[in-house]
Design an enzyme around this catalytic site. Sequence first.
Site, PDB file in Angstrom:
ATOM      1  N   SER A  24      74.669  37.466  37.665  1.00 47.72           N
ATOM      2  CA  SER A  24      74.996  36.609  36.579  1.00 47.72           C
ATOM      3  C   SER A  24      75.809  35.627  37.261  1.00 47.72           C
ATOM      4  O   SER A  24      76.935  35.852  37.877  1.00 47.72           O
ATOM      5  CB  SER A  24      75.739  37.513  35.491  1.00 47.72           C
ATOM      6  OG  SER A  24      74.834  38.106  34.680  1.00 47.72           O
ATOM      7  N   HIS A  54      71.007  33.311  34.643  1.00 45.57           N
ATOM      8  CA  HIS A  54      70.027  33.705  35.598  1.00 45.57           C
ATOM      9  C   HIS A  54      69.291  32.662  36.067  1.00 45.57           C
ATOM     10  O   HIS A  54      68.794  31.787  35.254  1.00 45.57           O
ATOM     11  CB  HIS A  54      69.499  34.998  35.419  1.00 45.57           C
ATOM     12  CG  HIS A  54      70.319  36.253  35.425  1.00 45.57           C
ATOM     13  ND1 HIS A  54      70.310  37.295  36.350  1.00 45.57           N
ATOM     14  CD2 HIS A  54      71.388  36.630  34.788  1.00 45.57           C
ATOM     15  CE1 HIS A  54      71.288  38.270  36.291  1.00 45.57           C
ATOM     16  NE2 HIS A  54      71.843  37.638  35.259  1.00 45.57           N
ATOM     17  N   HIS A  76      67.284  43.138  33.435  1.00 44.90           N
ATOM     18  CA  HIS A  76      68.061  44.364  33.186  1.00 44.90           C
ATOM     19  C   HIS A  76      67.343  45.311  32.288  1.00 44.90           C
ATOM     20  O   HIS A  76      66.586  45.207  31.403  1.00 44.90           O
ATOM     21  CB  HIS A  76      69.329  44.050  32.421  1.00 44.90           C
ATOM     22  CG  HIS A  76      69.785  42.605  33.111  1.00 44.90           C
ATOM     23  ND1 HIS A  76      69.719  41.631  33.073  1.00 44.90           N
ATOM     24  CD2 HIS A  76      71.232  42.668  33.874  1.00 44.90           C
ATOM     25  CE1 HIS A  76      70.658  40.725  33.723  1.00 44.90           C
ATOM     26  NE2 HIS A  76      71.552  41.641  34.370  1.00 44.90           N
ATOM     27  N   TYR A  78      68.573  46.701  29.647  1.00 44.68           N
ATOM     28  CA  TYR A  78      68.894  46.417  28.434  1.00 44.68           C
ATOM     29  C   TYR A  78      68.073  45.569  27.871  1.00 44.68           C
ATOM     30  O   TYR A  78      67.943  45.376  26.544  1.00 44.68           O
ATOM     31  CB  TYR A  78      70.440  46.144  28.243  1.00 44.68           C
ATOM     32  CG  TYR A  78      71.037  44.927  28.654  1.00 44.68           C
ATOM     33  CD1 TYR A  78      70.447  43.525  28.379  1.00 44.68           C
ATOM     34  CD2 TYR A  78      71.708  44.740  29.775  1.00 44.68           C
ATOM     35  CE1 TYR A  78      70.718  42.372  28.874  1.00 44.68           C
ATOM     36  CE2 TYR A  78      72.052  43.672  30.505  1.00 44.68           C
ATOM     37  CZ  TYR A  78      71.571  42.686  30.069  1.00 44.68           C
ATOM     38  OH  TYR A  78      72.009  41.302  30.777  1.00 44.68           O
ATOM     39  N   GLU A  79      67.062  45.024  28.218  1.00 44.49           N
ATOM     40  CA  GLU A  79      66.321  43.660  27.792  1.00 44.49           C
ATOM     41  C   GLU A  79      65.227  44.270  26.874  1.00 44.49           C
ATOM     42  O   GLU A  79      65.068  43.736  26.148  1.00 44.49           O
ATOM     43  CB  GLU A  79      65.828  42.734  28.777  1.00 44.49           C
ATOM     44  CG  GLU A  79      66.888  41.782  29.404  1.00 44.49           C
ATOM     45  CD  GLU A  79      66.723  40.886  30.722  1.00 44.49           C
ATOM     46  OE1 GLU A  79      65.604  40.303  30.510  1.00 44.49           O
ATOM     47  OE2 GLU A  79      67.312  41.058  31.775  1.00 44.49           O
ATOM     48  N   ALA A 106      77.614  40.931  38.424  1.00 42.82           N
ATOM     49  CA  ALA A 106      79.207  40.345  38.003  1.00 42.82           C
ATOM     50  C   ALA A 106      79.519  41.616  37.345  1.00 42.82           C
ATOM     51  O   ALA A 106      78.825  42.728  36.592  1.00 42.82           O
ATOM     52  CB  ALA A 106      78.883  39.453  36.767  1.00 42.82           C
ATOM     53  N   MET A 201      76.016  46.229  34.020  1.00 39.02           N
ATOM     54  CA  MET A 201      75.069  46.561  33.296  1.00 39.02           C
ATOM     55  C   MET A 201      73.797  46.431  34.211  1.00 39.02           C
ATOM     56  O   MET A 201      72.528  46.371  33.990  1.00 39.02           O
ATOM     57  CB  MET A 201      74.794  45.641  32.286  1.00 39.02           C
ATOM     58  CG  MET A 201      75.951  45.612  31.370  1.00 39.02           C
ATOM     59  SD  MET A 201      75.643  44.561  30.127  1.00 39.02           S
ATOM     60  CE  MET A 201      77.324  44.804  29.178  1.00 39.02           C
ATOM     61  N   SER A 202      74.070  46.290  35.831  1.00 40.14           N
ATOM     62  CA  SER A 202      72.681  46.327  36.492  1.00 40.14           C
ATOM     63  C   SER A 202      72.751  47.233  37.954  1.00 40.14           C
ATOM     64  O   SER A 202      73.553  48.230  37.776  1.00 40.14           O
ATOM     65  CB  SER A 202      72.597  44.862  36.824  1.00 40.14           C
ATOM     66  OG  SER A 202      73.545  44.364  37.650  1.00 40.14           O
ATOM     67  N   ASN A 225      85.910  39.999  34.958  1.00 41.26           N
ATOM     68  CA  ASN A 225      87.063  40.437  33.968  1.00 41.26           C
ATOM     69  C   ASN A 225      87.739  41.631  34.276  1.00 41.26           C
ATOM     70  O   ASN A 225      87.079  42.307  35.217  1.00 41.26           O
ATOM     71  CB  ASN A 225      86.268  40.399  32.640  1.00 41.26           C
ATOM     72  CG  ASN A 225      85.021  41.437  32.516  1.00 41.26           C
ATOM     73  OD1 ASN A 225      84.031  40.994  32.956  1.00 41.26           O
ATOM     74  ND2 ASN A 225      85.465  42.583  32.114  1.00 41.26           N
ATOM     75  N   HIS A 237      79.794  37.525  27.176  1.00 43.00           N
ATOM     76  CA  HIS A 237      78.806  36.880  28.387  1.00 43.00           C
ATOM     77  C   HIS A 237      79.179  35.448  28.828  1.00 43.00           C
ATOM     78  O   HIS A 237      79.122  35.278  29.908  1.00 43.00           O
ATOM     79  CB  HIS A 237      77.287  36.926  27.769  1.00 43.00           C
ATOM     80  CG  HIS A 237      76.495  36.688  28.914  1.00 43.00           C
ATOM     81  ND1 HIS A 237      76.326  37.302  30.065  1.00 43.00           N
ATOM     82  CD2 HIS A 237      75.542  35.764  28.911  1.00 43.00           C
ATOM     83  CE1 HIS A 237      75.309  36.862  30.937  1.00 43.00           C
ATOM     84  NE2 HIS A 237      74.840  35.886  30.137  1.00 43.00           N
TER      85      HIS A 237
HETATM   86  N1  HPA Z   1      81.292  45.763  31.594  1.00 39.79           N
HETATM   87  C1  HPA Z   1      79.873  45.556  31.847  1.00 39.79           C
HETATM   88  N2  HPA Z   1      79.285  44.650  32.506  1.00 39.79           N
HETATM   89  C2  HPA Z   1      79.862  43.563  32.839  1.00 39.79           C
HETATM   90  C3  HPA Z   1      81.163  43.589  32.655  1.00 39.79           C
HETATM   91  C4  HPA Z   1      82.019  44.467  31.992  1.00 39.79           C
HETATM   92  O1  HPA Z   1      83.415  44.462  31.847  1.00 39.79           O
HETATM   93  N3  HPA Z   1      81.915  42.323  33.170  1.00 39.79           N
HETATM   94  C5  HPA Z   1      80.906  41.664  33.914  1.00 39.79           C
HETATM   95  N4  HPA Z   1      79.553  42.290  33.602  1.00 39.79           N
END
Ligand code: HPA
Length: 263
Positions: A24, A54, A76, A78-79, A106, A201-202, A225, A237
Site C-alpha cells: 500500500s 496499489h 489481498h 480480504y478482497e 504497510a 493484512m498481507s 501507524n 486506509h
Molecule cells: N493493521 C492492519 N493493517 C495495517 C495497519 C494496521 O494497523 N496499518 C497498515 N496496515
Amino acid sequence: MTALDLIRARAGAAPVRLGLVLGSGLGHLADAVDGVAIDYADLPGFPHAGVSGHNPRLVVGDLEGVRVAVLGGRAHYYEKGDPTVMRAPLETLKALGAETLLLTNAAGSFRPEVPPGELMLIADHINFSGLNPLIGEPTDARFVNMADAYDPALRAALAAAAAAEGVALAEGVYAWYSGPSFETPAEIRAIRILGADAVGMSTVPEVILARFLGLRVAAISTITNMAAGMSDEVISHEHTKAMAPLGAAKLERLLRRWLRGLA
Ligand code: HPA
C-alpha cells in the site's frame, strides 16, 4: 496465450533475478524500473487488485543493473476471501526466472521506538488468521518448512544495505490479520503478547506460497501507524496511504543500495 508467454513476448525472454511486490502506498516504485509495464487485466490468472493505493501492473526491466519483475500492487485475502489470490503472479515470477522475492507492505507497529515512517525487516511471522493458501494442495509439497522462511542471508544483506545507506531498519515479527476491518485494541494486546512487533493484512500467504515455490524470501514493512489502541491517531486506509510515502523514500534508497550490491 498464457501470462508467461505474453510477458516474454512483450518484455523479452531474458530471465529476471528478483521479484518485488509493492504494498500500500508503495506502488510508484514500479515507475523507477526501466522496462515494460503490463496491466494485470491483460495477464490471464492475475488478480483484479482493487485496493486504492496499489498500482496493478507488472513491470519487467532494469533497476540498478538488475533485471527485476515488479508487482506494482497485490490482491489481498480480504478482497474475495481467497488466500491463494497471489498464487498465479508468484508462479509467474518464478517461471520468469526469479530466485528471490522481496515483499513490501504497510503495517501498524507495536513498538513505540519504531513509529510511523520507520522500516521494519520481517524476521518471522505469526499467522493470526488461521488461513493457509496451501489448503487443498494435493501433494506432499504442501508440508512446507517455515523455519527461516525469511532468508537469514538476505536479511543480513538488507540490514547491511540499510546501514550503508544510513537508513534505520528495525527487525521484528509480523502478524497477519485478515482484515479488511482493522484490529480492535484488545486484539492488538493479544497479538502483542503472542510475540508480534507489527500487524498487517498481507504478505504472510505470499511468503507461504513463495516458500512452497522454492523462492528465497525477504520482506520489509513500512510502519504507517501505531497499532489500534496504542496512540490517539485514528487508523484508516486514508491514513495508511498518506503515511506510506514517508517510509517509501527510505525503502527505495535501501533497495537501490542492495541491488547495486547484486549487480
Ligand atoms: N493493521 C492492519 N493493517 C495495517 C495497519 C494496521 O494497523 N496499518 C497498515 N496496515
